[in-house]
Design a protein around this motif. Structure first.
Motif, mmCIF file in Angstrom:
data_model
loop_
_atom_site.group_PDB
_atom_site.id
_atom_site.type_symbol
_atom_site.label_atom_id
_atom_site.label_comp_id
_atom_site.label_asym_id
_atom_site.label_seq_id
_atom_site.Cartn_x
_atom_site.Cartn_y
_atom_site.Cartn_z
ATOM 1 N N ASP C 202 95.569 45.655 36.222
ATOM 2 C CA ASP C 202 95.674 46.822 37.085
ATOM 3 C C ASP C 202 96.054 48.018 36.224
ATOM 4 O O ASP C 202 96.836 47.875 35.291
ATOM 5 N N TYR C 203 95.516 49.165 36.495
ATOM 6 C CA TYR C 203 95.943 50.347 35.755
ATOM 7 C C TYR C 203 96.019 51.545 36.684
ATOM 8 O O TYR C 203 95.473 51.531 37.788
ATOM 9 N N GLU C 204 96.693 52.555 36.223
ATOM 10 C CA GLU C 204 96.925 53.758 37.026
ATOM 11 C C GLU C 204 95.582 54.417 37.385
ATOM 12 O O GLU C 204 94.680 54.492 36.550
ATOM 13 N N ASP C 205 95.479 54.877 38.598
ATOM 14 C CA ASP C 205 94.280 55.597 39.052
ATOM 15 C C ASP C 205 92.994 54.814 38.820
ATOM 16 O O ASP C 205 91.998 55.320 38.335
ATOM 17 N N LYS C 206 93.047 53.567 39.212
ATOM 18 C CA LYS C 206 91.915 52.668 38.984
ATOM 19 C C LYS C 206 90.668 53.139 39.727
ATOM 20 O O LYS C 206 89.551 52.954 39.251
ATOM 21 N N LEU C 207 90.870 53.737 40.882
ATOM 22 C CA LEU C 207 89.701 54.088 41.686
ATOM 23 C C LEU C 207 89.198 55.495 41.399
ATOM 24 O O LEU C 207 88.326 56.003 42.097
ATOM 25 N N ASP C 208 89.764 56.128 40.388
ATOM 26 C CA ASP C 208 89.319 57.491 40.091
ATOM 27 C C ASP C 208 87.914 57.501 39.510
ATOM 28 O O ASP C 208 87.415 56.501 39.019
ATOM 29 N N CYS C 209 87.325 58.691 39.571
ATOM 30 C CA CYS C 209 85.943 58.886 39.154
ATOM 31 C C CYS C 209 85.849 58.887 37.623
ATOM 32 O O CYS C 209 86.763 59.321 36.934
ATOM 33 N N CYS C 210 84.702 58.427 37.091
ATOM 34 C CA CYS C 210 84.524 58.455 35.643
ATOM 35 C C CYS C 210 84.197 59.871 35.173
ATOM 36 O O CYS C 210 84.344 60.205 34.011
ATOM 37 N N GLY C 211 83.725 60.694 36.115
ATOM 38 C CA GLY C 211 83.474 62.094 35.780
ATOM 39 C C GLY C 211 82.015 62.466 35.697
ATOM 40 O O GLY C 211 81.670 63.635 35.640
ATOM 41 N N ALA C 212 81.143 61.452 35.693
ATOM 42 C CA ALA C 212 79.740 61.743 35.417
ATOM 43 C C ALA C 212 78.963 62.203 36.648
ATOM 44 O O ALA C 212 77.994 62.950 36.531
ATOM 45 N N GLY C 213 79.386 61.766 37.823
ATOM 46 C CA GLY C 213 78.559 61.879 39.026
ATOM 47 C C GLY C 213 78.217 63.298 39.425
ATOM 48 O O GLY C 213 78.741 64.278 38.891
ATOM 49 N N GLY C 214 77.287 63.379 40.373
ATOM 50 C CA GLY C 214 76.966 64.660 41.000
ATOM 51 C C GLY C 214 76.383 65.674 40.052
ATOM 52 O O GLY C 214 76.347 66.867 40.346
ATOM 53 N N GLY C 215 75.937 65.247 38.883
ATOM 54 C CA GLY C 215 75.353 66.208 37.946
ATOM 55 C C GLY C 215 76.387 66.842 37.050
ATOM 56 O O GLY C 215 76.063 67.716 36.250
ATOM 57 N N VAL C 216 77.671 66.433 37.169
ATOM 58 C CA VAL C 216 78.707 67.061 36.343
ATOM 59 C C VAL C 216 78.460 66.772 34.867
ATOM 60 O O VAL C 216 78.598 67.646 34.019
ATOM 61 N N ARG C 217 78.045 65.522 34.569
ATOM 62 C CA ARG C 217 77.811 65.170 33.170
ATOM 63 C C ARG C 217 76.709 66.039 32.560
ATOM 64 O O ARG C 217 76.837 66.546 31.454
ATOM 65 N N SER C 218 75.633 66.244 33.339
ATOM 66 C CA SER C 218 74.533 67.022 32.798
ATOM 67 C C SER C 218 74.873 68.502 32.750
ATOM 68 O O SER C 218 74.329 69.254 31.957
ATOM 69 N N HIS C 219 75.753 68.924 33.627
ATOM 70 C CA HIS C 219 76.009 70.352 33.777
ATOM 71 C C HIS C 219 77.119 70.827 32.853
ATOM 72 O O HIS C 219 76.955 71.794 32.117
ATOM 73 N N VAL C 220 78.268 70.168 32.916
ATOM 74 C CA VAL C 220 79.410 70.553 32.074
ATOM 75 C C VAL C 220 80.005 69.292 31.473
ATOM 76 O O VAL C 220 80.917 68.700 32.027
ATOM 77 N N VAL C 221 79.475 68.913 30.327
ATOM 78 C CA VAL C 221 79.877 67.646 29.709
ATOM 79 C C VAL C 221 81.373 67.601 29.464
ATOM 80 O O VAL C 221 82.022 66.587 29.704
ATOM 81 N N ASP C 222 81.939 68.715 29.024
ATOM 82 C CA ASP C 222 83.349 68.695 28.673
ATOM 83 C C ASP C 222 84.228 68.325 29.847
ATOM 84 O O ASP C 222 85.211 67.600 29.708
ATOM 85 N N LEU C 223 83.844 68.821 31.001
ATOM 86 C CA LEU C 223 84.616 68.524 32.206
ATOM 87 C C LEU C 223 84.525 67.034 32.498
ATOM 88 O O LEU C 223 85.541 66.368 32.736
ATOM 89 N N ALA C 224 83.306 66.507 32.451
ATOM 90 C CA ALA C 224 83.113 65.076 32.709
ATOM 91 C C ALA C 224 83.920 64.257 31.706
ATOM 92 O O ALA C 224 84.619 63.318 32.074
ATOM 93 N N ASN C 225 83.834 64.651 30.441
ATOM 94 C CA ASN C 225 84.542 63.892 29.416
ATOM 95 C C ASN C 225 86.048 63.942 29.593
ATOM 96 O O ASN C 225 86.744 62.971 29.318
ATOM 97 N N SER C 226 86.545 65.068 30.066
ATOM 98 C CA SER C 226 87.999 65.148 30.186
ATOM 99 C C SER C 226 88.481 64.216 31.300
ATOM 100 O O SER C 226 89.578 63.664 31.231
ATOM 101 N N LEU C 227 87.638 64.000 32.325
ATOM 102 C CA LEU C 227 88.018 63.020 33.351
ATOM 103 C C LEU C 227 88.002 61.615 32.762
ATOM 104 O O LEU C 227 88.873 60.791 33.044
ATOM 105 N N THR C 228 86.981 61.361 31.942
ATOM 106 C CA THR C 228 86.886 60.037 31.328
ATOM 107 C C THR C 228 88.075 59.803 30.399
ATOM 108 O O THR C 228 88.603 58.699 30.325
ATOM 109 N N GLU C 229 88.480 60.859 29.726
ATOM 110 C CA GLU C 229 89.620 60.731 28.816
ATOM 111 C C GLU C 229 90.864 60.270 29.575
ATOM 112 O O GLU C 229 91.567 59.377 29.142
ATOM 113 N N ASP C 230 91.083 60.877 30.746
ATOM 114 C CA ASP C 230 92.227 60.469 31.563
ATOM 115 C C ASP C 230 92.154 58.988 31.887
ATOM 116 O O ASP C 230 93.139 58.265 31.811
ATOM 117 N N LYS C 231 90.964 58.580 32.289
ATOM 118 C CA LYS C 231 90.799 57.177 32.667
ATOM 119 C C LYS C 231 91.073 56.278 31.469
ATOM 120 O O LYS C 231 91.787 55.288 31.578
#
Ligand SMILES: Cc1cc2nc3c(=O)[nH]c(=O)nc-3n(C[C@H](O)[C@H](O)[C@H](O)COP(=O)(O)OP(=O)(O)OC[C@H]3O[C@@H](n4cnc5c(N)ncnc54)[C@H](O)[C@@H]3O)c2cc1C
Ligand code: SF4
Lengths: 192, 398, 305
Positions: C202-231
């Motif tokens: 089990d880990y903190e915020d297990k159900l959080d988003c990876c950051g890629a969805g909804g076109g975020v990865r294609s649109h603003v990679v840094d934002l998507a990556n920063s969510l992934t970093e948290d995870k």
């Protein structure tokens, strides 16, 4: 200029020029209706409790507040929703937690519909849509990967299959029928 | 004494701890009581009472937070409900009114209240405001501050509903005199610090447009009010309808707020809708006097507009018994031993539901027979009457 | 056994052929020998982040085209991707409304297709149709194949492996159109991982988003990556050996994003790859060399165990 002056005075001029009072001419009274048309729920029932912002992973990172965007929608402040509507990850957490049972993620999607119709189309949309028409996939097929596939004993990627031409034609017809090619401005005009 | 405010204020035997029930001996108390008021042989009894009127005052139950919800009531020790807080703050409660938190029995320094838990939430089908939680949270915040002036208290709210007499003033007092902080926003996430067992709340301060994360030692959930458990059963037994929120429906929201659709049955308190004690008492008194008005006159006046059954047509199918909202028809055996419907006139309101539904046309509503209605229609639609209305309209310029 | 049709989508065949291999292997002769067929005419689902976001009409047309293919084969769609699941499931839901079905069919007639749903037993003369059912790999494995079968087939149980599972948002939400798993407390993926012999941590915020969805990865990679970093921070905090997900797009995000903020990174794989490992497949065929984060650390630990 001293530290204090710099903090308080510089930039003040630009700020003075900016419109600070929102008057009625900036409001679009039919905005909420337009959102409904594209499948968003009624934003007028929004409670403004802020739960959506709190659970939103994007709101934690950048200056994007789900609640404020919905508030702008309620108000009809279209121009304020322009810049940020493409960063929603559609993770639907806001929907899952919303006590007013409206679906902020769907509202964002409706806002995207409106943006596209106003010509605000981010490049990645164009790329993906073009890929779909060209290859039947939103990802561009890769020769390298196809080689690895062969090594693994998997068949060709669909797109490289000669029979797939028929599918591409069907996709073109459908995309053309819904006028999506015009709407997005898909490169190499779809021929039917 | 069960607790100091018990009604009735009488001593009872705690069966679980009484020596007599454990060992069969003792009985010292029986000897001591000069009034001979103690009887260990008493058992629960089921009494059949014949009564003229009934007041339903079955109250409410509090909302139980979800098993895997956002507020982690079942996971974190230091998340408690307001009801549990009431016990902790009660002078006759387990701690003698001294506020402690469950994990380490220490006095919490930072306390957060979360409002509207289980109320005003369409997702879980609880659309209504429970009305009392804002005020009891404010009250409890004040009590905590009076006991421990150093406690920092934050109330996470959506709207503060301080509607009653003196309530707004109390709300201002806890802000001004006691420095309780009010935070407009619904918490999105709670997470526990494993070591200190304190809990971080993430929420958007909607008035600031900023997401905040703050730590608290104790979290109190201001749980909402739900209809009491047996509401449905009682409703069925007494022929009461429930409103969409599950509480008993009154006969008319403005003009008959304590009456029900069934004559002689009245409502009081939270059985009808969430309300605080003064409102409950007011409604209870109204219900009592409404009941008394009938009881003391000894007679019941009813409208003459009831229905009657033509026994020669009735086949005793019982459809009317099912349909009547007032329970007026009943099936009886007539002299020939056949089943027939009969109307209990005291219960009939003359609504005509049964008359309309009877497949045999055996029921007629007095003053509203088919002939009467037909001739009214004929008269209304006759050319002369049409001409008259038209003329009138023409005069009015319609 | 229910007949299925493979629906691999875009990301797996074009980026992670190893996942495709693993799925075919697990569902095929070596594994559970399920009745699954390829439908070569399937196109992109189409991606919800692009098409559902910009024009629902086009999205529905293209999705229905895929549904029709499955309908004509009388098969349930077996998706391996959360995006495809969302897109197709939502389309199937939309088509329950006869009005939108009629509208779609009028256009689909141009390509000689018609959506009716799958005919079920007919009641008298009236035919009864059921919407095409769209299933997720995780759910099919856990419910149709069953955890006991998974456990029985795990010839090489992945003991001592600590797994951080990532469900991916669209597997769980919105609950409007799906209730595969409890959105607040999903269990199926954890159970599969445990059935393979590993431990799901089990880990903190297990159900959080990876950051890629909804076109975020294609649109603003840094934002998507920063969510992934948290995870990833939360995942390394509990010392997980690898991340297992049910969605290739989340896989892609974890796989690509990690190089932006860490040197080694935590190996990521699809649940099918993980399952295949436990069933004793040769890791060479799982195509880990197409992944950016090397799986060596994990494989070494496996060999050691
Ligand atoms: C945490 C909390 C704090 C509150 N603080 C305040 C406050 O400070 N001030 C204030 O004014 N109000 C307060 N209230 C509200 C107050 O509790 C209610 O207004 C009040 O209790 C309503 O009284 P009642 O008689 O209608 O219902 P209840 O108090 O619920 O009484 C109903 C009674 O009926 C019994 N009953 C139920 N079903 C049956 C049945 N089928 N057969 C027989 N008996 C049955 C129950 O056991 C119960 O004894 C608070 C509420 C809560 C939850
Ligand atoms: S009384 Fe206050 S806390 Fe309770 S439901 Fe109403 S608004 Fe919410």
């Amino acid at each position: 200029m001293g530290e204090v002056e710099r903090t308080f005075i510089s930039g003040l001029k630009e700020e003075l020029v900016e419109e600070k009072v929102i008057d009625e001419s900036q409001l679009d009274p039919d905005f909420a209706k337009e959102i409904k048309k594209y499948g968003g729920k009624d934003v007028m029932t929004f409670l403004q409790c802020g739960n959506c912002t709190g659970v939103c992973p994007i709101s934690l990172k950048i200056d994007y507040k789900t609640r404020s965007i919905i508030k702008y929608c309620q108000f009809g402040l279209k121009k304020y929703t322009l810049g940020t509507r493409w960063v929603c990850a559609t993770c639907y957490r806001c929907y899952e937690h919303c006590p007013a049972d409206i679906n902020p993620a769907e509202v964002m999607i409706a806002l995207r519909h409106i943006a596209v119709r106003e010509g605000v189309i981010p490049p990645f949309i164009k790329v993906a849509a073009t890929n779909l028409v060209r290859y039947g996939q939103s990802v561009k097929p890769d020769e390298e990967i196809n080689k690895i596939r062969k090594e693994l004993g998997l068949g060709d990627i669909h797109t490289f299959n000669p029979d797939f031409k028929k599918v591409l034609r069907e996709i073109s017809v459908l995309v053309h029928a819904s006028k999506y090619d015009k709407l997005i401005g898909i490169e190499d005009e779809v021929k039917v | 004494m069960p607790f100091p405010q018990a009604v009735p204020l009488k001593y009872t035997i705690d069966r679980e701890n009484c020596l007599h029930f454990k060992t069969g001996k003792c009985l010292l108390c029986v000897k001591e009581c000069t009034n001979k008021a103690i009887d260990h042989k008493m058992e629960d009894e089921v009494l059949d009472l014949k009564v003229g009127t009934i007041i339903v005052a079955t109250g409410f139950q509090t909302y139980v937070p979800m098993k895997k919800g956002v507020y982690k009531y079942w996971e974190y020790e230091n998340v408690i409900t307001a009801l549990e807080l009431e016990r902790l703050l009660n002078a006759s409660g387990p701690t003698g009114g001294h506020l402690i938190r469950p994990s380490d029995q220490k006095t919490p320094r930072r306390v957060a209240f979360i409002q509207c838990v289980g109320s005003r939430n369409k997702k879980i089908d609880r659309n209504y405001c429970s009305r009392v939680c804002c005020m009891y949270a404010i009250k409890n915040a004040q009590i905590i501050k009076e006991h421990e002036p150093d406690t920092e208290i934050t109330v996470y709210y959506n709207d503060i509903r301080a509607f009653g007499k003196g309530f707004e003033e109390l709300y201002h007092r806890v802000r001004e005199e006691f420095g309780v902080e009010f935070f407009r926003g619904r918490p999105a996430k709670l997470s526990e610090n494993r070591e200190t067992k304190s809990i971080m709340i993430r929420a958007e301060e909607t008035l600031l447009n900023k997401i905040t994360e703050r730590e608290f030692d104790l979290i109190v959930l201001s749980v909402g009010l739900l209809p009491s458990e047996g509401s449905k059963r009682i409703g069925k037994t007494l022929g009461l309808s429930l409103s969409s929120d599950g509480f008993f429906a009154e006969a008319h929201p403005k003009l008959r707020p304590v009456d029900t659709a069934t004559d002689g049955v009245f409502l009081a308190g939270c059985a009808q809708s969430p309300k605080d004690i003064p409102d409950s008492v007011a409604q209870a008194k109204a219900a009592a006097s409404s009941a008394a008005a009938i009881m003391f006159s000894g007679k019941v006046k009813i409208e003459p507009l009831t229905v009657e059954v033509d026994e020669s047509l009735c086949v005793g199918c019982g459809l009317c018994v099912e349909q009547c909202p007032y329970g007026a028809p009943e099936l009886i055996q007539n002299e020939e031993g056949r089943t027939r419907a009969r109307i209990i006139e005291a219960l009939c309101h003359g609504c005509g539901t049964c008359a309309a539904s009877c497949p045999q046309n055996a029921i007629t509503a007095k003053q509203f027979t088919d002939e009467q209605i037909c001739s009214e229609l004929v008269a209304a639609l006759s050319p002369s009457s049409q001409a008259r209305t038209n003329g009138k309209k023409a005069e009015e310029g319609v | 056994m229910t007949p299925y049709a493979y629906f691999f989508g875009c990301v797996i065949p074009n980026r992670y052929p190893g996942v495709e291999y693993a799925v075919r292997w697990v569902c095929g002769k070596e594994g559970y020998d399920m009745d699954v067929k390829d439908v070569p005419d399937f196109s992109c689902c189409p991606v919800p982040g692009i098409f559902y976001s910009t024009d629902k009409e086009t999205w529905l047309l293209l999705a229905t085209r895929n549904l029709v293919l499955a309908q004509d084969e009388r098969r349930e769609i077996l998706t391996v991707c959360n995006g495809c699941l969302t897109s197709l499931m939502k389309a199937s839901e939309y088509l329950k409304d006869p009005k939108s079905m009629g509208k779609v069919n009028r256009v689909l007639a141009q390509v000689g297709k018609k959506y009716t749903g799958v005919p079920k037993k007919s009641e008298g003369k009236r035919k009864v149709f059921e919407p095409v059912s769209v299933r997720h790999y995780i759910e099919v494995m856990a419910n149709d194949i069953g955890l006991e079968a998974i456990m029985a087939k795990a010839k090489r149980p992945l003991k001592n492996i600590k797994v951080a599972v990532h469900y991916g948002c669209h597997y769980l939400r919105p609950t409007e159109s799906r209730t595969i798993d409890d959105p607040n407390n999903p269990v199926l993926l954890d159970k599969i991982v445990e059935a393979c012999g590993a431990t799901s941590v089990d880990y903190e915020d297990k159900l959080d988003c990876c950051g890629a969805g909804g076109g975020v990865r294609s649109h603003v990679v840094d934002l998507a990556n920063s969510l992934t970093e948290d995870k990833c921070r939360n995942i390394s905090a509990v010392g997980a050996d690898c991340i297992v997900t049910g969605c290739p797009f989340c896989l892609l995000q974890f796989d690509n994003a990690q190089k932006a903020f860490s040197k080694d990174g935590i190996p990521v794989m699809h649940v099918s790859q993980f399952q295949a490992l436990s069933m004793g497949i040769d890791p060479i065929s799982l195509g880990f060399d197409t992944h950016h984060v090397s799986a060596h650390s994990l494989l070494r630990k496996l060999r050691g165990a």
